[in-house]
Motif scaffolding. Sequence first.
Motif, PDB file in Angstrom:
ATOM      1  N   ALA A  77      28.507   8.458  13.286  1.00 29.33           N
ATOM      2  CA  ALA A  77      28.637   9.908  12.853  1.00 29.33           C
ATOM      3  C   ALA A  77      29.635  10.200  12.165  1.00 29.33           C
ATOM      4  CB  ALA A  77      28.599  10.779  14.195  1.00 29.33           C
ATOM      5  N   LEU A  78      30.893   9.625  12.414  1.00 27.51           N
ATOM      6  CA  LEU A  78      32.164   9.901  11.783  1.00 27.51           C
ATOM      7  C   LEU A  78      32.263   9.496  10.308  1.00 27.51           C
ATOM      8  CD1 LEU A  78      35.546  10.575  13.384  1.00 27.51           C
ATOM      9  CD2 LEU A  78      35.697   9.100  11.287  1.00 27.51           C
ATOM     10  N   PRO A  79      31.720   8.036  10.344  1.00 27.95           N
ATOM     11  CA  PRO A  79      31.753   7.476   8.700  1.00 27.95           C
ATOM     12  C   PRO A  79      30.975   8.407   7.892  1.00 27.95           C
ATOM     13  CG  PRO A  79      31.332   5.750  10.441  1.00 27.95           C
ATOM     14  CD  PRO A  79      31.477   7.071  11.334  1.00 27.95           C
ATOM     15  N   ALA A  80      29.816   9.003   8.636  1.00 21.95           N
ATOM     16  CA  ALA A  80      29.003   9.840   7.596  1.00 21.95           C
ATOM     17  C   ALA A  80      29.752  10.917   7.125  1.00 21.95           C
ATOM     18  CB  ALA A  80      27.605  10.082   8.520  1.00 21.95           C
ATOM     19  N   ALA A  81      30.500  11.610   8.281  1.00 15.63           N
ATOM     20  CA  ALA A  81      31.292  12.792   7.785  1.00 15.63           C
ATOM     21  C   ALA A  81      32.377  12.597   6.884  1.00 15.63           C
ATOM     22  CB  ALA A  81      31.984  13.215   9.193  1.00 15.63           C
ATOM     23  N   LEU A  82      33.098  11.375   7.041  1.00 10.26           N
ATOM     24  CA  LEU A  82      34.163  11.148   6.029  1.00 10.26           C
ATOM     25  C   LEU A  82      33.556  10.641   4.904  1.00 10.26           C
ATOM     26  CD1 LEU A  82      37.101  10.537   5.891  1.00 10.26           C
ATOM     27  CD2 LEU A  82      36.863   8.343   6.598  1.00 10.26           C
ATOM     28  N   ALA A  83      32.416  10.257   4.408  1.00 12.45           N
ATOM     29  CA  ALA A  83      31.571   9.899   3.283  1.00 12.45           C
ATOM     30  C   ALA A  83      31.238  11.128   2.652  1.00 12.45           C
ATOM     31  CB  ALA A  83      30.661   9.266   3.656  1.00 12.45           C
ATOM     32  N   THR A 101      30.821  22.950  -8.616  1.00 11.10           N
ATOM     33  CA  THR A 101      32.048  23.180  -7.696  1.00 11.10           C
ATOM     34  C   THR A 101      31.610  23.819  -6.326  1.00 11.10           C
ATOM     35  OG1 THR A 101      33.204  23.669  -9.693  1.00 11.10           O
ATOM     36  CG2 THR A 101      34.288  24.218  -7.367  1.00 11.10           C
ATOM     37  N   GLY A 102      30.569  24.870  -6.453  1.00 14.03           N
ATOM     38  CA  GLY A 102      30.225  25.303  -4.946  1.00 14.03           C
ATOM     39  C   GLY A 102      29.347  24.241  -4.203  1.00 14.03           C
ATOM     40  N   ILE A 103      28.638  23.391  -4.861  1.00 14.47           N
ATOM     41  CA  ILE A 103      28.066  22.566  -4.152  1.00 14.47           C
ATOM     42  C   ILE A 103      28.861  21.518  -3.578  1.00 14.47           C
ATOM     43  CG2 ILE A 103      26.316  20.459  -4.404  1.00 14.47           C
ATOM     44  CD1 ILE A 103      24.880  22.215  -6.457  1.00 14.47           C
ATOM     45  N   GLY A 104      29.964  20.974  -4.404  1.00 13.53           N
ATOM     46  CA  GLY A 104      30.867  20.151  -3.793  1.00 13.53           C
ATOM     47  C   GLY A 104      31.612  20.752  -2.756  1.00 13.53           C
ATOM     48  N   ALA A 105      31.965  22.100  -2.748  1.00 13.30           N
ATOM     49  CA  ALA A 105      32.786  22.524  -1.537  1.00 13.30           C
ATOM     50  C   ALA A 105      31.808  22.761  -0.473  1.00 13.30           C
ATOM     51  CB  ALA A 105      32.974  24.220  -1.925  1.00 13.30           C
ATOM     52  N   LEU A 106      30.533  22.863  -0.805  1.00  9.95           N
ATOM     53  CA  LEU A 106      29.660  22.713   0.518  1.00  9.95           C
ATOM     54  C   LEU A 106      29.702  21.450   1.123  1.00  9.95           C
ATOM     55  CD1 LEU A 106      27.596  24.162   2.403  1.00  9.95           C
ATOM     56  CD2 LEU A 106      25.929  23.642   0.718  1.00  9.95           C
ATOM     57  N   VAL A 107      29.350  20.295   0.398  1.00 17.35           N
ATOM     58  CA  VAL A 107      29.415  18.946   0.884  1.00 17.35           C
ATOM     59  C   VAL A 107      30.778  18.759   1.623  1.00 17.35           C
ATOM     60  CG1 VAL A 107      29.212  16.636   0.278  1.00 17.35           C
ATOM     61  CG2 VAL A 107      27.559  18.280  -0.860  1.00 17.35           C
ATOM     62  N   LEU A 108      31.907  19.047   0.854  1.00 17.79           N
ATOM     63  CA  LEU A 108      33.145  18.889   1.584  1.00 17.79           C
ATOM     64  C   LEU A 108      33.222  19.625   2.807  1.00 17.79           C
ATOM     65  CD1 LEU A 108      36.488  18.992  -0.466  1.00 17.79           C
ATOM     66  CD2 LEU A 108      36.402  19.908   1.945  1.00 17.79           C
ATOM     67  N   GLY A 109      32.629  20.783   3.068  1.00 19.96           N
ATOM     68  CA  GLY A 109      32.554  21.512   4.230  1.00 19.96           C
ATOM     69  C   GLY A 109      31.884  20.799   5.449  1.00 19.96           C
ATOM     70  N   LEU A 110      30.522  20.280   5.036  1.00 20.28           N
ATOM     71  CA  LEU A 110      29.987  19.526   6.049  1.00 20.28           C
ATOM     72  C   LEU A 110      30.568  18.189   6.378  1.00 20.28           C
ATOM     73  CD1 LEU A 110      26.543  19.521   3.931  1.00 20.28           C
ATOM     74  CD2 LEU A 110      26.798  20.856   6.122  1.00 20.28           C
ATOM     75  N   GLY A 111      31.263  17.679   5.496  1.00 21.37           N
ATOM     76  CA  GLY A 111      32.051  16.445   6.042  1.00 21.37           C
ATOM     77  C   GLY A 111      33.097  16.930   6.786  1.00 21.37           C
ATOM     78  N   GLY A 112      34.006  17.916   6.436  1.00 18.04           N
ATOM     79  CA  GLY A 112      35.219  18.367   7.125  1.00 18.04           C
ATOM     80  C   GLY A 112      34.801  18.871   8.451  1.00 18.04           C
ATOM     81  N   ALA A 113      33.590  19.696   8.548  1.00 19.40           N
ATOM     82  CA  ALA A 113      33.097  20.205   9.880  1.00 19.40           C
ATOM     83  C   ALA A 113      32.867  18.989  10.947  1.00 19.40           C
ATOM     84  CB  ALA A 113      31.919  20.861   9.660  1.00 19.40           C
ATOM     85  N   GLY A 114      32.290  17.870  10.396  1.00 22.17           N
ATOM     86  CA  GLY A 114      32.079  16.664  11.229  1.00 22.17           C
ATOM     87  C   GLY A 114      33.295  16.138  11.840  1.00 22.17           C
ATOM     88  N   LEU A 115      34.315  16.019  10.929  1.00 20.42           N
ATOM     89  CA  LEU A 115      35.656  15.654  11.260  1.00 20.42           C
ATOM     90  C   LEU A 115      36.317  16.515  12.296  1.00 20.42           C
ATOM     91  CD1 LEU A 115      37.127  14.094   8.044  1.00 20.42           C
ATOM     92  CD2 LEU A 115      35.988  13.055   9.832  1.00 20.42           C
ATOM     93  N   VAL A 116      36.103  17.877  12.317  1.00 24.33           N
ATOM     94  CA  VAL A 116      36.568  18.753  13.013  1.00 24.33           C
ATOM     95  C   VAL A 116      35.950  18.745  14.421  1.00 24.33           C
ATOM     96  CG1 VAL A 116      36.778  21.441  13.421  1.00 24.33           C
ATOM     97  CG2 VAL A 116      37.402  20.563  11.364  1.00 24.33           C
ATOM     98  N   GLN A 117      34.731  18.291  14.212  1.00 22.86           N
ATOM     99  CA  GLN A 117      33.993  18.207  15.452  1.00 22.86           C
ATOM    100  C   GLN A 117      34.280  16.885  16.394  1.00 22.86           C
ATOM    101  OE1 GLN A 117      29.800  18.224  14.728  1.00 22.86           O
ATOM    102  NE2 GLN A 117      29.311  17.348  16.920  1.00 22.86           N
ATOM    103  N   LEU A 118      34.292  15.948  15.501  1.00 26.46           N
ATOM    104  CA  LEU A 118      34.360  14.589  16.324  1.00 26.46           C
ATOM    105  C   LEU A 118      35.744  14.051  16.398  1.00 26.46           C
ATOM    106  CD1 LEU A 118      31.661  13.054  13.793  1.00 26.46           C
ATOM    107  CD2 LEU A 118      31.160  13.244  16.381  1.00 26.46           C
ATOM    108  N   VAL A 119      36.800  14.278  15.676  1.00 27.28           N
ATOM    109  CA  VAL A 119      38.120  13.588  15.887  1.00 27.28           C
ATOM    110  C   VAL A 119      38.811  14.326  17.186  1.00 27.28           C
ATOM    111  CG1 VAL A 119      40.382  13.522  14.839  1.00 27.28           C
ATOM    112  CG2 VAL A 119      38.477  13.051  13.523  1.00 27.28           C
ATOM    113  N   PRO A 120      38.707  15.454  17.344  1.00 28.37           N
ATOM    114  CA  PRO A 120      39.318  15.894  18.620  1.00 28.37           C
ATOM    115  C   PRO A 120      38.611  15.475  19.925  1.00 28.37           C
ATOM    116  CG  PRO A 120      39.146  17.704  17.218  1.00 28.37           C
ATOM    117  CD  PRO A 120      38.488  16.692  16.548  1.00 28.37           C
ATOM    118  N   ALA A 121      37.273  15.556  19.628  1.00 27.42           N
ATOM    119  CA  ALA A 121      36.571  14.824  21.014  1.00 27.42           C
ATOM    120  C   ALA A 121      36.648  13.567  21.259  1.00 27.42           C
ATOM    121  CB  ALA A 121      34.857  15.333  20.695  1.00 27.42           C
ATOM    122  N   GLY A 122      37.071  12.814  19.960  1.00 23.16           N
ATOM    123  CA  GLY A 122      36.918  11.425  20.437  1.00 23.16           C
ATOM    124  C   GLY A 122      38.322  11.045  20.836  1.00 23.16           C
ATOM    125  N   LEU A 123      39.180  11.865  20.333  1.00 26.45           N
ATOM    126  CA  LEU A 123      40.653  11.929  20.929  1.00 26.45           C
ATOM    127  C   LEU A 123      40.783  11.877  22.365  1.00 26.45           C
ATOM    128  CD1 LEU A 123      42.890  13.160  17.951  1.00 26.45           C
ATOM    129  CD2 LEU A 123      42.728  10.748  18.655  1.00 26.45           C
TER     130      LEU A 123
END
Length: 384
Positions: A77-83, A101-123
Motif C-alpha cells: 500500500a505505501l509503495p503504491a502511494a509513494l509511486a 496540471t489538474g490530472i497531475g494534482a489529482l494523482v499527487l493527491g491520491l498518493g499524498g492521501a495514501g501517505l496521510v492515511q498509512l504513515v501515522p497508522a504505521g508509526l
Amino acid sequence: MSETAVLRRTSSTFGLYLAFGCLGYLLTALGAILPELRAERGLPRAEAALYPSAFALGLVVVGLVGHRLAERLGRLALPAALAALAGGAGIIAAGGGRVGTGIGALVLGLGGAGLVQLVPAGLRALHGGDGAVPIGEANAVASTASVLSPLLIGAALAAGLGWRFAFAVPPLALAAILLLTRRAVVPVTPADVPPDAGSRAPRAFVSRWSDLVLAVGVEFCMVFWAADFLRSVKGLGSGAATTLSAAFVLGMAVGRIASGPLVRAAGGADRLVVAATAVGVAGFAVLWAAPASAAVAGLLVTGLGVALLYPVILARALAAWPAQPVRAAARCALASGVAIGLAPLALGTLADLTTLRAAVFVAPALLLILLVRCGWRLRAHPAA
C-alpha cells in the motif's frame, strides 16, 4: 511505561519519516508555483486554487475508500502511494496545460492521501501509545523538507531557470531511493478485530475530526497563498516572495521538531492546542499589519503556532477510535481533503471578489473557531 521509554526508531521508522518528507516538499512546492502558474496562463486566483482542490479530491477519494484499498494491498500500500505521489509531481512538471496540471494534482493527491492515511497508522503500530511523539517527528521531517521547496524554486526563478526542475526532481529522487531500498513499508497489523467492531465512529473521534478540518484548513491557506500575499500585498518580487514564503514552513519545522518535549510538558492535548492557536493568531496579526520585513517574521511566528495543531489533533483522533485504526486513518485523510479542498479555494474566490489582503482573514477565522472549541472542551472537561 512512558512513550519515550518504548520509542525505538528503526529503519522502518526513518523510511516512514522520509516518505512524509516527500509529501511535505511537494505540498509546499505546489503552493510556491501557484503564482507562476497564474502568470504563465493568465488565471484568476479562484481557478488557480482548483489545482490544490484537485489534490484535495484525491484525499477525499482515499479518505472514503482508502481503508479497503490498504487492507487489500497490505505491505504494497505505501509503495503504491509513494509511486502515485512521485508520478503526480512528474505529470505537473511535464506540463500539458490546465487539464494535464489538474490530472497531475489529482494523482499527487491520491498518493499524498495514501501517505496521510498509512504513515501515522504505521508509526502507531510500530511504537504503540497514541503515537503523538513519532507522528510529531514525522511531521517535523515533512516540515523541514517543505522549507526546501520554496527556497529551491525561488532560487531557480531568480536564476532564470524556471520552476519545473526544482519542483519535481528532489522528491522524485528520494521516492526512487525509498522504493528501491524497500524502506517505504508499514507493518501489517493482524486482523484480530472483527470487521463490525467499532464500525461507527465514536463521538470523541468526530469531535477531533472536526478540529482536524479546521487545523489543516489554516495550514494550507498559508501554504498555498503566502507567496502570493507577500508578492501582491507586501510588494515583494516574484523570486523573493517565493523564497521568503518559506518562513511559514520554517516556523512549522521548528515547532514540530520541538513537538516531543512540548507534548510531554503540556499536560493535555487541548491545552497545547489552545496555546499553539493563540501563537498562530498573534503571528497572523503581525503578518497582516506590518511592512514586508516584519511581515515575514509574523509568517514565521504563525508557522510556529500552527505547527503543533495537526500532529497533536491527529494523534488524539486516531486514539479515539482504537477498534478501527485503518478506517480512522482513512477518515483523517478525508478531513485533510475536505480542508484542503475548501479553505484555500474559499480564500482564493474571496480574494477575486474583494482583495487578497481581506481574504486572508479566512485563516485566523478558522483558528479562532478552533480556539473556541478547545476552550469549551477544557471548560467542560478540565482534566482532558
